[in-house]
Enzyme design. Structure first.
Site, PDB file in Angstrom:
ATOM      1  N   ARG A 358     -13.714   6.078  15.386  1.00 53.37           N
ATOM      2  CA  ARG A 358     -13.531   5.241  16.574  1.00 53.37           C
ATOM      3  C   ARG A 358     -13.328   3.774  16.177  1.00 53.37           C
ATOM      4  O   ARG A 358     -12.551   3.063  16.802  1.00 53.37           O
ATOM      5  CB  ARG A 358     -14.694   5.404  17.558  1.00 53.37           C
ATOM      6  CG  ARG A 358     -14.436   4.781  18.913  1.00 53.37           C
ATOM      7  CD  ARG A 358     -15.513   5.114  19.945  1.00 53.37           C
ATOM      8  NE  ARG A 358     -15.274   6.376  20.630  1.00 53.37           N
ATOM      9  CZ  ARG A 358     -14.478   6.522  21.701  1.00 53.37           C
ATOM     10  NH1 ARG A 358     -13.839   5.476  22.217  1.00 53.37           N
ATOM     11  NH2 ARG A 358     -14.316   7.698  22.262  1.00 53.37           N
ATOM     12  N   GLU A 761     -19.556   2.345  28.193  1.00 56.34           N
ATOM     13  CA  GLU A 761     -19.484   1.600  26.940  1.00 56.34           C
ATOM     14  C   GLU A 761     -18.516   0.412  26.912  1.00 56.34           C
ATOM     15  O   GLU A 761     -18.816  -0.607  26.286  1.00 56.34           O
ATOM     16  CB  GLU A 761     -19.091   2.554  25.797  1.00 56.34           C
ATOM     17  CG  GLU A 761     -20.107   3.633  25.524  1.00 56.34           C
ATOM     18  CD  GLU A 761     -19.542   4.683  24.586  1.00 56.34           C
ATOM     19  OE1 GLU A 761     -18.696   5.485  25.028  1.00 56.34           O
ATOM     20  OE2 GLU A 761     -19.926   4.687  23.410  1.00 56.34           O
TER      21      GLU A 761
HETATM   22  N1  MTE Z   1     -26.966   2.704  30.897  1.00 59.18           N
HETATM   23  C1  MTE Z   1     -28.308   2.819  30.938  1.00 59.18           C
HETATM   24  N2  MTE Z   1     -28.971   2.275  31.970  1.00 59.18           N
HETATM   25  N3  MTE Z   1     -28.995   3.458  29.950  1.00 59.18           N
HETATM   26  C2  MTE Z   1     -28.361   4.017  28.867  1.00 59.18           C
HETATM   27  O1  MTE Z   1     -29.001   4.598  27.988  1.00 59.18           O
HETATM   28  N4  MTE Z   1     -26.197   4.426  27.747  1.00 59.18           N
HETATM   29  C3  MTE Z   1     -24.819   3.975  27.583  1.00 59.18           C
HETATM   30  C4  MTE Z   1     -24.112   3.868  28.934  1.00 59.18           C
HETATM   31  N5  MTE Z   1     -24.917   3.146  29.877  1.00 59.18           N
HETATM   32  C5  MTE Z   1     -26.939   3.900  28.804  1.00 59.18           C
HETATM   33  C6  MTE Z   1     -26.273   3.250  29.874  1.00 59.18           C
HETATM   34  C7  MTE Z   1     -24.024   4.837  26.716  1.00 59.18           C
HETATM   35  S1  MTE Z   1     -24.163   4.652  25.040  1.00 59.18           S
HETATM   36  C8  MTE Z   1     -23.146   5.764  27.210  1.00 59.18           C
HETATM   37  S2  MTE Z   1     -22.159   6.682  26.184  1.00 59.18           S
HETATM   38  C9  MTE Z   1     -23.025   6.001  28.658  1.00 59.18           C
HETATM   39  O2  MTE Z   1     -23.914   5.195  29.420  1.00 59.18           O
HETATM   40  C10 MTE Z   1     -23.335   7.471  28.916  1.00 59.18           C
HETATM   41  O3  MTE Z   1     -23.342   7.781  30.256  1.00 59.18           O
HETATM   42  P1  MTE Z   1     -22.011   8.044  31.117  1.00 59.18           P
HETATM   43  O4  MTE Z   1     -21.068   8.789  30.262  1.00 59.18           O
HETATM   44  O5  MTE Z   1     -22.522   8.834  32.257  1.00 59.18           O
HETATM   45  O6  MTE Z   1     -21.514   6.693  31.500  1.00 59.18           O
HETATM   46  N1  HPA Z   2     -18.525   9.020  21.302  1.00 59.92           N
HETATM   47  C1  HPA Z   2     -19.780   9.485  21.295  1.00 59.92           C
HETATM   48  N2  HPA Z   2     -20.142  10.560  20.651  1.00 59.92           N
HETATM   49  C2  HPA Z   2     -19.214  11.227  19.950  1.00 59.92           C
HETATM   50  C3  HPA Z   2     -17.904  10.796  19.925  1.00 59.92           C
HETATM   51  C4  HPA Z   2     -17.536   9.638  20.632  1.00 59.92           C
HETATM   52  O1  HPA Z   2     -16.379   9.207  20.638  1.00 59.92           O
HETATM   53  N3  HPA Z   2     -17.212  11.647  19.155  1.00 59.92           N
HETATM   54  C5  HPA Z   2     -18.098  12.560  18.717  1.00 59.92           C
HETATM   55  N4  HPA Z   2     -19.305  12.317  19.198  1.00 59.92           N
HETATM   56 MO1  MOS Z   3     -22.917   6.529  23.922  1.00 59.84          MO
HETATM   57  S1  MOS Z   3     -22.993   5.569  22.103  1.00 59.84           S
HETATM   58  O1  MOS Z   3     -21.491   7.455  23.409  1.00 59.84           O
HETATM   59  O2  MOS Z   3     -24.209   7.619  23.700  1.00 59.84           O
END
Ligand code: MTE
Ligand code: HPA
Ligand code: MOS
Length: 809
Positions: A358, A761
């Protein structure tokens, strides 16, 4: 006022009022109310499904689950050296400690001693080879948590080890060619050049820039630490309550450690107190260890880490070291770029390979690079195994190109925004990424134009120059940085999800899906999707704990795809139920099934209106199936891992931010004065939740790039910053007094769930603007003559060092 910042801060009342400031700018509540009245349940600022539970302290986290009688507690004894051989453990002395029931070592694990997620190189307990200081060597199970921890704390005394010299930095690992996975190469030329040709293009360019950059790692600092509670069940079964983003992987790894089939293990997670990537893979060690102990003792076992142990045992965001060489023209356009990235992977592979992938796929950020040669190395070090953290390598890839563009602008004495613009991806041409996926949904031009205008960028640029001209000690800085972030797991098969929707005979609805709730509002959005599909109020839909016995073979809730995947799966399930209900309504009341309408808890059929629950009751009597499963797999994805090319992303999310800082050039202290954000979430499913995600990611990313510094002792390899006393995360007081966050208007070009875009993210990259505003202020301290060698995190010490360099040079 040229007083030091600290005294200004004391004089100024702490202002934390980002909400009142610009409420009207951010949410159009009148429009949302009209949409709601018309039956919409998406696009509405529905409060988080657990908001009341969170604020009243009644939300159940794993440690809040009432403990069963007979519950035992587990603690881990940690390696006292960073590298070497385990010689012996005084097990007899450990077993004799008060309350101790059993001590486990690697030899006591019935199945495989491994929790590795991709490469199987992660022992649960040390197998003889000590890999890092803090590695779990033994587990002690006692009647109380206190007793277990007291016994485990004897590790330093009871473990005999033969110490070796640890490898601690990515540079050191790289020099020794010591990697956790093979190096990756992404070399692409729009004019058919090979790598030597690209290098020649760089050398022949009108201007050249070469340099190195260090960017630090980051601790997830989830408020709820790692925890698992394992309860043995009949016939060899195991029920594990686990704070995890990846229940299915926990299920599989626990099954392997126990030596049982997956169907014997049930993993459940109602919610996490934050995950941020730290519970994507690394919850496994604790799930496995608690389960092994529970199986062997046939008693429930809880394993909850305290904060220091969580820091010492688990990994975090990878720090990166870069070496770059670029050629560019008079307008600052990059003609060719070569970059080497080396990450600190830690002692095992974990997710380091996809993180590096990534990173390489985000070095372009929002820019077209005609010739590029990238090389990624995951350095194997005697440190915790680094892992996912919000952005997953994307931030580490993109910050490098931003550093390069900022430097190019300074060399050309141009505004960095102009140089960034000159390099933006085009919309019809100049839109092929280095991995050959075309950028078809580019909105960065209009988004940045709008933000430049709304933030008064140009006027403030002039005002800051005027301020700096008369201010010898305090210097202000300003920066606008863009974001383009690819959405989808970069491993194709992870892009699938399942859901179950049950409609009960009273018309209430239960939804279960494969995603996990970590505070991000996934359950809220999925429940909104189901309510919308069935035309009922949000309150009628309840989301339940993620449970591997309900939806099988789920992916981690990660890569920001939670809502995209599970929202679509839940919609699929709800739609099937609605279609069956519509057929039943038409059969009973007349008219065509396609004409039956569901909205606001009412069903309109053949000119009649009946309540949703009435129709549900009728459908039950007619023996209609009132529950359904649903499934979704993201279309059109492809990835060739060897060639590093394909279509890894379904679409891109965009954003940009403008930050203004003031830096005290005598102390290195600084303050974020104002931030303006415009972020693209497509057609928002829930504007309030999305704005919360953007704000949170902004402040979290700012912490990464400024105050959060990880220090390992250069000889012993001891992580010295393992608690909030020495590791500084941002607080509410670090929010800028002016914080304008707006959502960009526009639908997702792709057929995502209600044309929304993932939000979790991408906004973590927005506070690049804070880092580059600080760099701008540092440059001002040297009269904009020298390139500030500012590294990340830009701690006050790092700022002072950079100021020293620009003033000397
Ligand atoms: N928001 C909160 N409040 N707590 C979390 O742990 N994790 C982040 C983001 N926002 C997180 C957060 C991360 S690393 C990811 S990948 C996404 O939420 C995962 O959730 P989603 O795919 O439902 O957005
Ligand atoms: N994001 C988070 N987790 C993962 C990914 C990614 O792009 N690819 C494989 N595991
Ligand atoms: Mo988020 S770093 O893809 O859990």
């Amino acid at each position: 006022m040229n007083q030091p910042i600290s005294s200004q801060l004391l004089a100024r009342p702490v202002a934390f009022a980002p909400y009142q400031d610009n409420h009207g700018l951010r949410l159009d509540s009148a429009a949302e109310a009209r949409a709601h009245a018309a039956g919409a349940r998406v696009g509405i600022s529905q409060a988080h499904e657990s908001a009341q539970l969170h604020v009243t302290g009644s939300a159940t986290y794993t440690d809040d689950i009432p403990e069963l009688a007979g519950t035992l507690h587990c603690a881990l004894g940690l390696a006292p050296v960073a590298a070497g051989r385990l010689l012996s453990i005084d097990l007899a002395l450990l077993a004799a400690q008060p309350g101790v029931v059993r001590v486990f070592t690697a030899a006591d694990i019935p199945g495989s001693n491994d929790w590795g997620s991709i490469v199987h190189d992660d022992p649960i307990l040390c197998d003889g080879d000590i890999r890092y200081l803090g590695q779990p060597v033994f587990a002690v199970v006692a009647e109380s948590r206190e007793q277990a921890r007291r016994a485990a704390a004897l590790a330093k005394k009871l473990i005999q080890a033969e110490a070796a010299t640890p490898v601690l930095t990515p540079q050191d690992a790289h020099a020794k060619s010591q990697y956790v996975v093979p190096p990756m190469h992404l070399v692409r030329s729009s004019s058919g050049l090979d790598e030597a040709g690209i290098q020649a293009r760089i050398q022949a360019a009108p201007h050249r820039l070469q340099g190195q950059l260090d960017v630090g790692g980051q601790e997830q600092f989830y408020l709820e630490g790692q925890i698992s509670y394992a309860i043995p069940k009949e016939a060899g079964g195991m029920h594990v309550h686990c704070s995890t983003q990846h229940p299915s992987e926990m299920q599989h790894l626990v099954a392997h450690a126990l030596g049982v089939a997956a169907h014997a293990v049930l993993v459940e997670c109602r919610r996490m107190g934050g995950g941020f990537g730290g519970k994507e893979s690394q919850s496994a060690l604790f799930a496995c260890m608690a389960s092994v102990a529970a199986q062997q003792l046939q008693r429930p076992v809880k394993l909850r880490l305290d904060r220091d142990d969580d820091f010492m045992i688990t990994g975090r965001r990878h720090c990166f070291w870069y070496e770059y060489d670029v050629g560019y023209d008079d307008a600052g356009r990059i003609l060719g770029a070569a970059v080497t990235m080396v990450s600190r992977a830690g002692h095992s592979a974990d997710l380091s390979a996809p993180v590096m992938t990534r990173a390489l796929c985000h070095f372009d950020n929002a820019y077209w690079l005609p010739e590029v040669a990238m090389h990624g190395f995951c350095g194997k070090t005697n440190t915790q195994s680094n892992t996912a953290f919000r952005g997953f390598g994307g931030p580490q890839g993109a910050i490098a190109i931003e550093y390069i563009l900022d430097s190019i602008a300074r060399q050309l004495q141009q505004d960095p925004l102009a140089v960034r613009r000159a390099n933006f991806y085009g919309t019809a041409t100049h839109n092929i990424t280095p991995y050959l996926q075309p950028v078809r949904d580019n909105v960065i031009h209009e988004l940045v134009d709008q933000l430049e205008e709304r933030s008064s960028y140009q006027a403030r640029r002039a005002a800051i120059a005027a301020f700096n001209a008369t201010s010898p000690v305090l210097k202000r800085g300003l920066a606008l940085t863009p974001v383009k972030f690819g959405i989808s797991f970069n491993v194709k098969h992870f892009n699938q999800a399942g859901a179950l929707v049950h409609v009960y005979t009273d018309g209430s609805i239960l939804v279960n899906h494969g995603g996990t709730e970590m505070g991000q509002g996934l359950n809220t959005k999925v429940a909104q999707v189901v309510a919308h599909e069935l035309g009922v109020d949000f309150a009628r839909v309840r989301a339940t704990a993620t449970d591997t016995s309900k939806v099988a073979n789920t992916s981690a809730t990660a890569a920001s795809t939670g809502t995209d995947l599970n929202g679509k799966a839940a919609q699929d399930a709800a739609r099937q139920i609605r279609e069956r209900l519509a057929a039943c309504a038409a059969a009973r009341h007349g008219g065509a099934a396609e004409d039956v309408r569901f909205a606001n808890g009412q069903v309109t059929v053949a000119g009649k209106t009946i309540s949703f629950e009435t129709l549900v009751g009728e459908a039950y009597l007619d023996r209609v199936q009132l529950w359904s499963d649903g499934f979704y797999a993201t279309p059109g994805l492809s990835w060739d891992r060897e060639k590093m090319q394909g279509n890894p992303f379904y679409y891109f999310a965009y954003g940009a931010a403008v930050s203004e800082v003031v830096v005290d050039t005598l102390t290195g202290e600084w303050k974020l004065l104002r931030a303006d954000v415009l972020h693209d979430v497509g057609r928002s499913l829930n504007p309030a939740v999305d704005i919360g995600q953007v704000e949170g990611a902004f402040i979290q990313g700012m912490g990464w790039l400024t105050t959060e510094e990880l220090v390992w002792h250069p000889q012993t390899g001891l992580l010295m910053t393992h608690a909030p006393s020495t590791y500084k995360i941002p607080t509410a007081n670090d929010c800028p007094p002016e914080f304008h966050v707006q959502l960009f208007e526009g639908a997702n070009a792709m057929d995502s769930i209600h044309r929304s875009k993932a939000v979790g993210e991408p906004p973590l990259l927005l506070p690049f603007s804070v880092f580059f505003a600080i760099r701008d202020a540092v440059a001002a301290a040297g009269g904009h003559q020298a390139l500030p060698p500012l590294q990340a995190p830009a701690t006050s010490e790092a700022i002072l060092r950079a100021i020293g360099a620009v003033q000397a040079g």
